[in-house]
Design an enzyme around this catalytic site. Structure first.
Site, short mmCIF file in Angstrom:
data_model
loop_
_atom_site.label_atom_id
_atom_site.label_comp_id
_atom_site.label_asym_id
_atom_site.label_seq_id
_atom_site.Cartn_x
_atom_site.Cartn_y
_atom_site.Cartn_z
N CYS A 90 2.92 -6.87 -0.55
CA CYS A 90 2.79 -6.50 -1.96
C CYS A 90 3.74 -7.29 -2.87
O CYS A 90 3.51 -8.48 -3.06
CB CYS A 90 2.96 -4.99 -2.11
SG CYS A 90 2.14 -4.38 -3.57
N HIS A 188 0.56 -1.48 2.81
CA HIS A 188 1.74 -0.71 3.15
C HIS A 188 1.36 0.24 4.28
O HIS A 188 0.18 0.43 4.57
CB HIS A 188 2.21 0.15 1.97
CG HIS A 188 2.60 -0.61 0.74
ND1 HIS A 188 3.70 -1.42 0.69
CD2 HIS A 188 2.03 -0.67 -0.48
CE1 HIS A 188 3.80 -1.93 -0.52
NE2 HIS A 188 2.80 -1.50 -1.25
N1 GLN Z 1 4.94 -4.88 -8.94
C1 GLN Z 1 3.83 -5.40 -8.19
C2 GLN Z 1 2.48 -4.93 -8.72
O1 GLN Z 1 2.38 -3.86 -9.28
C3 GLN Z 1 4.01 -5.03 -6.74
C4 GLN Z 1 3.92 -3.57 -6.46
C5 GLN Z 1 4.26 -3.23 -5.02
O2 GLN Z 1 5.05 -3.90 -4.40
N2 GLN Z 1 3.70 -2.18 -4.50
O3 GLN Z 1 1.50 -5.64 -8.58
#
Ligand code: GLN
Length: 247
Positions: A90, A188
């Protein structure tokens, strides 16, 4: 010789529990008699030399801080140049790209280890279970959950990790990216707890060994339960839609 597994900037990229990927890698190595050392490398210290690096998800401001630190340091690029393996999830995935959208939507430079760039999506945030069919037929279905606002566009030489079966992933029907020994993903879970085959692929790259199988009965039960939950939710949506459309 011990396998050095580095969890990168858990103080900045620790929001979604992706540090668990490092724990899974170390434990699956040890279960096979391979010595492994797990290092939490916080952003205030120099990035240690490692065989395997894990980056996790985080909030926009923390993601920008981590990217700046990594870009300034250059140690991750040097490690990959030496053959290190990377799993980035992510925010971590977006950091490995050439650019990503910061909190205000402006493009921030990434580390550039993957030819992908991430832009702010204009629709809703992608939140929920993510199920994907790997492009590499040796891996079984990938299960996890996603929570991101950004959408990721791959360059021509970067293969996707998988095709989306349920969820959003990169936003174009594909999920994640693979280039050499670097994998980026929106999964995740932690991803490697839910997908032990992916953990073993990374370990085999890092050790250069064929790894004997482990008893993954617990992991298999978790996978089954999570994959069934996606199917059930789809069914519920359909029932609701059909009821809704007939009234
Ligand atoms: N800030 C990034 C997004 O919203 C990554 C979010 C995350 O790591 N879950 O795309």
């Amino acid at each position: 010789m011990s396998l050095e597994i580095v969890v990168v900037h858990p103080d900045l990229l620790g929001t979604y529990g992706d540090g668990g990927n490092g724990v899974v890698l170390a434990q699956r190595a040890r279960w096979r008699g391979i010595a492994a050392e797990l290092v939490d490398a916080t952003s205030g210290e120099a990035l240690p030399t490692g065989d395997l690096y894990c980056l996790g998800g985080g909030e926009d401001a923390a993601q920008t801080a981590s990217a700046e630190r990594l870009r300034d340091e250059g140690a991750l690029e040097r490690a990959v140049g030496r053959g290190a393996v990377v799993l980035a999830v992510c925010a971590g995935y977006q950091i490995l790209g050439t650019s990503f959208a910061g909190a205000d939507g402006r493009a921030i430079s990434g580390v550039g280890l993957l030819d992908v760039r991430t832009v702010k999506g204009n629709g809703r945030r992608a939140v929920g279970e993510l199920l994907a069919e790997p492009a590499d037929g040796r891996l079984p279905q990938l299960t996890g959950f996603e929570n991101h606002g950004g959408l990721t566009i791959r360059g021509p030489d970067v293969a996707p990790l998988a095709e989306v079966a349920a969820g959003v992933g990169n936003g174009d029907g594909t999920e994640g990216a693979v280039f050499g020994r670097v994998i980026g993903t929106y999964l995740h879970g932690p991803a490697l707890a839910r997908n032990p085959a992916l953990a073993d692929l990374l370990l085999s790259w890092a050790t250069g060994r064929r790894l004997e199988p482990l008893d993954d009965a617990e992991e298999a039960a978790l996978r089954e339960e999570r994959i069934a939950a996606v199917r059930e939710r789809r069914l519920r949506h359909r029932v609701r839609y059909e009821l809704g459309s007939s009234s």
